[in-house]
Design a protein around this motif. Structure first.
Motif, mmCIF file in Angstrom:
data_model
loop_
_atom_site.group_PDB
_atom_site.id
_atom_site.type_symbol
_atom_site.label_atom_id
_atom_site.label_comp_id
_atom_site.label_asym_id
_atom_site.label_seq_id
_atom_site.Cartn_x
_atom_site.Cartn_y
_atom_site.Cartn_z
ATOM 1 N N GLY A 22 42.603 79.629 -16.030
ATOM 2 C CA GLY A 22 41.665 78.729 -16.395
ATOM 3 C C GLY A 22 41.699 77.204 -16.261
ATOM 4 N N VAL A 23 43.196 76.951 -16.650
ATOM 5 C CA VAL A 23 43.879 75.408 -16.410
ATOM 6 C C VAL A 23 43.749 75.136 -15.082
ATOM 7 N N ALA A 24 44.199 76.142 -14.203
ATOM 8 C CA ALA A 24 44.278 75.873 -12.700
ATOM 9 C C ALA A 24 42.745 75.751 -12.166
ATOM 10 N N GLY A 25 41.692 76.391 -12.472
ATOM 11 C CA GLY A 25 40.491 76.285 -12.010
ATOM 12 C C GLY A 25 39.767 74.822 -12.235
ATOM 13 N N GLY A 26 40.447 74.300 -13.364
ATOM 14 C CA GLY A 26 39.839 72.945 -13.670
ATOM 15 C C GLY A 26 40.383 71.999 -12.518
ATOM 16 N N LYS A 27 41.082 71.993 -11.602
ATOM 17 C CA LYS A 27 41.419 71.060 -10.500
ATOM 18 C C LYS A 27 41.132 71.664 -9.285
ATOM 19 N N LEU A 28 40.301 72.618 -9.121
ATOM 20 C CA LEU A 28 40.049 73.491 -7.881
ATOM 21 C C LEU A 28 38.282 72.967 -7.745
ATOM 22 N N SER A 29 38.080 73.104 -6.600
ATOM 23 C CA SER A 29 36.908 73.071 -6.028
ATOM 24 C C SER A 29 36.210 73.853 -4.902
ATOM 25 N N GLY A 30 34.944 73.793 -4.550
ATOM 26 C CA GLY A 30 34.534 74.792 -3.568
ATOM 27 C C GLY A 30 35.018 75.909 -3.475
ATOM 28 N N ALA A 31 35.546 76.534 -2.200
ATOM 29 C CA ALA A 31 35.910 77.895 -2.041
ATOM 30 C C ALA A 31 37.106 78.149 -2.817
ATOM 31 N N ARG A 32 38.100 77.341 -3.065
ATOM 32 C CA ARG A 32 39.281 77.588 -4.079
ATOM 33 C C ARG A 32 38.780 77.709 -5.540
ATOM 34 N N PHE A 33 37.693 77.205 -5.827
ATOM 35 C CA PHE A 33 37.203 77.235 -7.346
ATOM 36 C C PHE A 33 36.795 78.456 -7.332
ATOM 37 N N ARG A 34 35.768 78.998 -6.422
ATOM 38 C CA ARG A 34 35.165 80.200 -6.346
ATOM 39 C C ARG A 34 36.376 81.334 -6.377
#
Length: 137
Positions: A22-34
């Motif tokens: 959850g913490v890491a997801g806050g710094k990701l976008s696009g395909a990496r967030f998905r």
């Protein structure tokens, strides 16, 4: 370690994994967030399944901590991806212990499936193939 102890350890690991992803997801976008979102959903499903196994065994599932110390700061995409890789390495070790301690075929099958998923996730997050995923030195 017996089966119940290993189930509790796996559940504690899943609680920590959910927090970290959850913490890491806050710094990701696009395909990496998905991808992080899919990883989060997988850990949530495992958490729920482990809780159900413990309740079925007459045990009280271990509760999640309010927060967890992260092994590294998460400040950008690279550190976020690196954190998820570490999480997958750690959860693989926990499921390796559950494979060893499992007394019921259904629990062992779940542990093996989860170990294989963690090994696959490691590759997705930049890890190298391991001959024995989940093995601790």
């Amino acid at each position: 370690m017996n089966q119940v102890e290993a189930l509790q350890a796996a559940l504690a690991g899943e609680h920590a994994a959910l927090y970290g992803v959850g913490v890491a997801g806050g710094k990701l976008s696009g395909a990496r967030f998905r991808a992080a979102n899919e990883t989060f959903e997988s850990h949530r499903d495992n958490r729920d399944r482990l809780s159900a196994l413990l309740v079925a065994a007459g045990e009280t599932p271990v509760a999640a901590e309010p927060a967890y110390d992260l092994p590294r700061a998460v400040v950008n995409t690279a550190t976020a991806s690196g954190l998820i890789l570490v999480i997958e390495q750690r959860i693989a070790a926990v499921y390796g212990d559950l494979v060893e301690a499992a007394e019921q075929p259904a629990v062992r099958a779940f542990a093996i499936e989860s170990l294989l998923a963690a090994a696959s996730n490691q590759l997705s997050w930049g890890g190298a193939p391991q001959p024995f995923p989940g093995a601790t030195p």
